[in-house]
Design a protein around this motif. Structure first.
Motif, PDB file in Angstrom:
ATOM      1  N   VAL A  59      52.204  69.465  36.613  1.00  0.00           N
ATOM      2  CA  VAL A  59      52.425  69.316  38.059  1.00  0.00           C
ATOM      3  C   VAL A  59      51.422  70.157  38.845  1.00  0.00           C
ATOM      4  N   GLY A  60      50.578  69.493  39.619  1.00  0.00           N
ATOM      5  CA  GLY A  60      49.630  70.194  40.476  1.00  0.00           C
ATOM      6  C   GLY A  60      48.671  71.081  39.706  1.00  0.00           C
ATOM      7  N   VAL A  61      48.205  70.620  38.545  1.00  0.00           N
ATOM      8  CA  VAL A  61      47.382  71.465  37.678  1.00  0.00           C
ATOM      9  C   VAL A  61      45.908  71.353  38.043  1.00  0.00           C
ATOM     10  N   ASP A 114      47.627  72.720  46.261  1.00  0.00           N
ATOM     11  CA  ASP A 114      48.139  73.682  45.290  1.00  0.00           C
ATOM     12  C   ASP A 114      49.602  74.012  45.585  1.00  0.00           C
ATOM     13  N   LEU A 115      50.384  74.160  44.521  1.00  0.00           N
ATOM     14  CA  LEU A 115      51.825  74.405  44.670  1.00  0.00           C
ATOM     15  C   LEU A 115      52.135  75.645  45.505  1.00  0.00           C
ATOM     16  N   ALA A 116      51.241  76.630  45.490  1.00  0.00           N
ATOM     17  CA  ALA A 116      51.501  77.859  46.244  1.00  0.00           C
ATOM     18  C   ALA A 116      51.607  77.604  47.742  1.00  0.00           C
ATOM     19  N   PHE A 117      51.082  76.489  48.228  1.00  0.00           N
ATOM     20  CA  PHE A 117      51.225  76.160  49.646  1.00  0.00           C
ATOM     21  C   PHE A 117      52.667  75.807  50.010  1.00  0.00           C
ATOM     22  N   ALA A 118      53.526  75.652  49.010  1.00  0.00           N
ATOM     23  CA  ALA A 118      54.943  75.388  49.270  1.00  0.00           C
ATOM     24  C   ALA A 118      55.756  76.674  49.417  1.00  0.00           C
ATOM     25  N   TYR A 167      47.402  66.631  40.246  1.00  0.00           N
ATOM     26  CA  TYR A 167      46.328  67.629  40.272  1.00  0.00           C
ATOM     27  C   TYR A 167      46.262  68.319  41.626  1.00  0.00           C
ATOM     28  N   ARG A 168      45.686  69.519  41.618  1.00  0.00           N
ATOM     29  CA  ARG A 168      45.590  70.288  42.858  1.00  0.00           C
ATOM     30  C   ARG A 168      44.328  69.968  43.652  1.00  0.00           C
TER      31      ARG A 168
END
Length: 408
Positions: free
Chosen positions: A141-143, A193-197, A169-170
């Motif tokens: 997920v989002g790699v 990127d997942l960190a934006f969540a 993908y990110r």
């Protein structure tokens, strides 16, 4: 009676890399909000940290504790070899206990930093291969991904991606790299990127007189193909970054040094010793949330590690990237700051200072741009999590869709 889904999270989590842990935190937030009934545990690099910080059971990724240390003695080499066999059995047994396994973000399909094929790439392959016979849905997920020159590493990464149930993908470069390595990416999507969540702290940036500059540093020695000149690359990076910090101090600017991994500490110590000024201080962040708070309080950020950049951009602080890989350039371009990248392999302090001053002159304009781009990123990640529910939790997705129709 319907049983709760058993969900595993997998990766080098809890091992000192704040970006990896931030991706985990974002996925756990999604699971707790959308699938609170799920029973979650981890197979990871730092099980003690993950269990304590995120309150989920965690198991060590590798049987042999010295997996990522260089083995020179016969006993250590034999233990590493035995560990490969033991890990195959351990990983399969762990996967079998789950309905779903999520690999949350991270650059698991790339080798932009030094990487041996029989370390994490082998572990990822074991995970994805075990999912097929046991009917466990494995999701990348989002790699992050990148073209890989080393043949064994490339083969393991390619087969891991092929065997996964779900991939996203990110950035588009990652999807293109997997396509070039022979993976069918026709149904794969690209999201931020997942960190934006993650939650965003309030901005504390000063106004009027020039305020603090946050400088994110890294124990940078080049990538997987740079091993022969790793020390030269590191020396040039450290010398150029030190000269830049010294120039900021000469202008009277307070500087906060931050890191993104435990291994970055010696770089901070070297800069503090070389500049030797009360204007230069360092902070030890325990999470991406801590990093975001530091960067929200800064006027400007100059950073190397990918997730240092993510944190700075997410809080809307004008940012200059000391870029070591295409993923950094792609991120900066996505957020509207593509002109503010500088090569980490060849830091020119004078040129970097020129770019920094240009960045600060456009600060108000770039903050507005980042606000707009962050709004878009939040919406796209909502779409990512909805797609994940559809792919991994079809029964839950049906229930949610039915509930939506009932309300409407």
């Amino acid at each position: 009676m319907k049983t709760a889904p058993r969900v595993g999270v997998f990766g080098l989590l809890g091992s000192g890399n704040l970006g990896n842990d931030g991706s985990l935190e974002a996925v756990l937030g999604y699971l707790r909000a959308e699938h609170p009934e799920a029973v979650v545990d981890a197979l990871c690099g730092g099980p003690e940290v993950v269990a304590t910080r995120y309150r989920i059971p965690a198991t060590r990724l590798h049987w042999y504790r010295g997996e990522y240390r260089t083995a020179s003695r016969a006993g250590a080499i034999a233990a590493k070899g035995l560990g490969k066999l033991v890990d195959a059995v351990r990983t399969a047994a762990w996967v079998r206990r789950h309905d779903v396994v999520i690999v949350p973000g991270m650059g698991v399909l790339e080798a932009t930093l030094p990487l041996r094929p029989w370390g994490f790439p082998y572990a990822l392959f074991l995970l994805c291969a075990a999912g097929r016979p046991f009917g466990t849905r494995v999701a990348l997920v989002g790699v992050g991904a990148d073209a890989i020159g080393d043949r064994p590493t490339r083969a393991l990464v390619r087969w891991s991606a092929r065997l996964a149930t779900y991939r996203s993908y990110r950035d588009a470069l990652s999807r293109d790299a997997m396509r070039a390595m022979g993976v069918d990416t026709a149904r794969d999507e690209v999201y931020p990127d997942l960190a934006f969540a993650l939650p965003t702290p309030p901005s504390g940036a000063s106004s009027g007189t020039p305020g603090p500059v946050c400088v994110g540093v890294m124990d940078f020695h080049g990538g997987n193909d740079d091993r022969a000149r790793a020390e030269e690359i590191h020396r040039r990076y450290l010398d150029g970054t030190t000269r830049f910090v010294r120039a900021l101090v000469a202008d009277g600017r307070p500087v906060r040094l931050v890191t993104g991994d435990e291994c970055d500490g010696p770089v901070v110590a070297a800069i503090l010793a070389a500049v030797d000024s009360p204007l230069v201080t360092a902070v030890e962040a325990a999470s991406l949330a801590d990093l975001m708070k530091e960067m929200a309080a800064a006027d400007t950020v100059v950073a190397t590690r990918y997730h240092n950049l993510v944190c700075a951009l997410k809080v809307g602080t004008p940012t200059l990237a000391l870029s070591y890989a295409a993923k950094s350039d792609a991120l900066m371009d996505r957020m509207g700051l593509g002109a503010y990248c500088h090569p980490a392999r060849d830091v020119d302090a004078d040129r970097l200072l020129e770019q920094f001053r240009s960045l600060e002159q456009r600060s108000a304009e770039l903050r507005r741009t980042l606000t707009e781009r962050n709004t878009t990123a939040s919406r796209q990640l909502e779409e990512q999590f909805a797609a994940l529910t559809t792919a991994l939790f079809p029964a839950a997705d049906h229930v949610h869709a039915h509930a939506t129709r009932e309300v409407s």
